[in-house]
Write an enzyme that holds these catalytic residues in place. Sequence first.
Site, mmCIF file in Angstrom:
data_model
loop_
_atom_site.group_PDB
_atom_site.id
_atom_site.type_symbol
_atom_site.label_atom_id
_atom_site.label_comp_id
_atom_site.label_asym_id
_atom_site.label_seq_id
_atom_site.Cartn_x
_atom_site.Cartn_y
_atom_site.Cartn_z
ATOM 1 N N PHE A 186 -66.091 -28.136 23.089
ATOM 2 C CA PHE A 186 -66.323 -28.423 21.674
ATOM 3 C C PHE A 186 -66.201 -27.124 20.892
ATOM 4 O O PHE A 186 -66.937 -26.168 21.131
ATOM 5 C CB PHE A 186 -67.669 -29.092 21.423
ATOM 6 N N ASP A 245 -57.990 -35.081 19.577
ATOM 7 C CA ASP A 245 -58.920 -35.253 20.682
ATOM 8 C C ASP A 245 -58.486 -36.511 21.441
ATOM 9 O O ASP A 245 -57.579 -36.455 22.265
ATOM 10 C CB ASP A 245 -60.332 -35.340 20.073
HETATM 11 P P1 IMP Z 1 -59.591 -38.107 17.616
HETATM 12 O O1 IMP Z 1 -59.457 -39.219 16.644
HETATM 13 O O2 IMP Z 1 -60.424 -38.514 18.811
HETATM 14 O O3 IMP Z 1 -58.288 -37.493 18.042
HETATM 15 O O4 IMP Z 1 -60.497 -37.019 16.932
HETATM 16 C C1 IMP Z 1 -60.026 -36.126 16.015
HETATM 17 C C2 IMP Z 1 -61.169 -35.609 15.148
HETATM 18 O O5 IMP Z 1 -62.354 -35.359 15.924
HETATM 19 C C3 IMP Z 1 -60.810 -34.270 14.543
HETATM 20 O O6 IMP Z 1 -60.197 -34.429 13.298
HETATM 21 C C4 IMP Z 1 -62.151 -33.576 14.454
HETATM 22 O O7 IMP Z 1 -62.752 -33.845 13.198
HETATM 23 C C5 IMP Z 1 -63.003 -34.181 15.540
HETATM 24 N N1 IMP Z 1 -63.111 -33.286 16.722
HETATM 25 C C6 IMP Z 1 -62.635 -33.513 17.968
HETATM 26 N N2 IMP Z 1 -62.900 -32.494 18.790
HETATM 27 C C7 IMP Z 1 -63.562 -31.579 18.056
HETATM 28 C C8 IMP Z 1 -64.087 -30.263 18.346
HETATM 29 O O8 IMP Z 1 -64.015 -29.712 19.463
HETATM 30 N N3 IMP Z 1 -64.697 -29.621 17.303
HETATM 31 C C9 IMP Z 1 -64.808 -30.172 16.059
HETATM 32 N N4 IMP Z 1 -64.316 -31.373 15.739
HETATM 33 C C10 IMP Z 1 -63.697 -32.079 16.735
#
Ligand code: IMP
Length: 179
Positions: free
Chosen positions: A151, A102
Site C-alpha cells: 500500500f 489495482d
Molecule cells: P482498482 O479499481 O482496484 O484498480 O483501484 C484503483 C484505485 O484504488 C486507485 O485509483 C486508488 O485510489 C486506490 N488504490 C489502490 N491501491 C492503492 C495504494 O496502494 N495506495 C493508495 N490508493 C490505492
Amino acid sequence: MHPDCEKIMLTEEEIRSRVKAVALEVDRAYQGKCPLVVGILKGSIIFYSDFIRDLSIPVELDFMAVSSYGSGAVSSGKLRIKKDLDKDVSGRDVIIVEDIIDSGFTLANLKALLHERGASSVCIVTLLNKVERREYDIVPDYNCFEIANEFVIGYGLDYNEQYRNLPYIGILKREVYGG
Ligand code: IMP
Ligand code: MG
C-alpha cells in the site's frame, strides 16, 4: 521521510524522469491530435499536472471523480460517479490519467463507459501498476512504474485522504492501516 512511511519506494527524481519519458511517448503518438485528458480525482492530480506540462501537443483538460474504494484500503466492489465530465467525449480521443491500477475495476468500468459515450479512442496512462492484484482484464497503454503489492502513499495517493502532498511515493507502515 514521513514517520508513517516504512520506506521510500520512488524518489521525486525517479518519478520526474520517468513521467517525462512516458509523456514523450504519448506526445509522439498523438501528433496532430488534440486529446481530452481526463484526470481521475483526486489521486491523479500531482501526476496529471506534471504529465500535461511535459506534453507539447494541444490538449483539453477534464476531470472525473469516481470511487471504488471507501475511505480505507479495502475495495467495496462498486463504481460510483461522484463528479462527471464537463465535456462531451463523442468523437474525441480520450486519455485517462490515473494514479494506480489495482484490481483494474475502476478503469475497466470507466473505459467501457467512455466508449459507450462515443469516444473515438480511449487510452490509459497510469503512474503505478500493481500487476499482481489484477482481477479485471485491463492493461494500461502507458505505465510509469510496475510495483509490488504494497500500500503506497504520496504524489497524490492517499490513505484516508492523508499523505497526498508527499513529494515521493512511500510504502505505508502496516500498523497505520492495520494490514
Ligand atoms: P482498482 O479499481 O482496484 O484498480 O483501484 C484503483 C484505485 O484504488 C486507485 O485509483 C486508488 O485510489 C486506490 N488504490 C489502490 N491501491 C492503492 C495504494 O496502494 N495506495 C493508495 N490508493 C490505492
Ligand atoms: Mg484513492
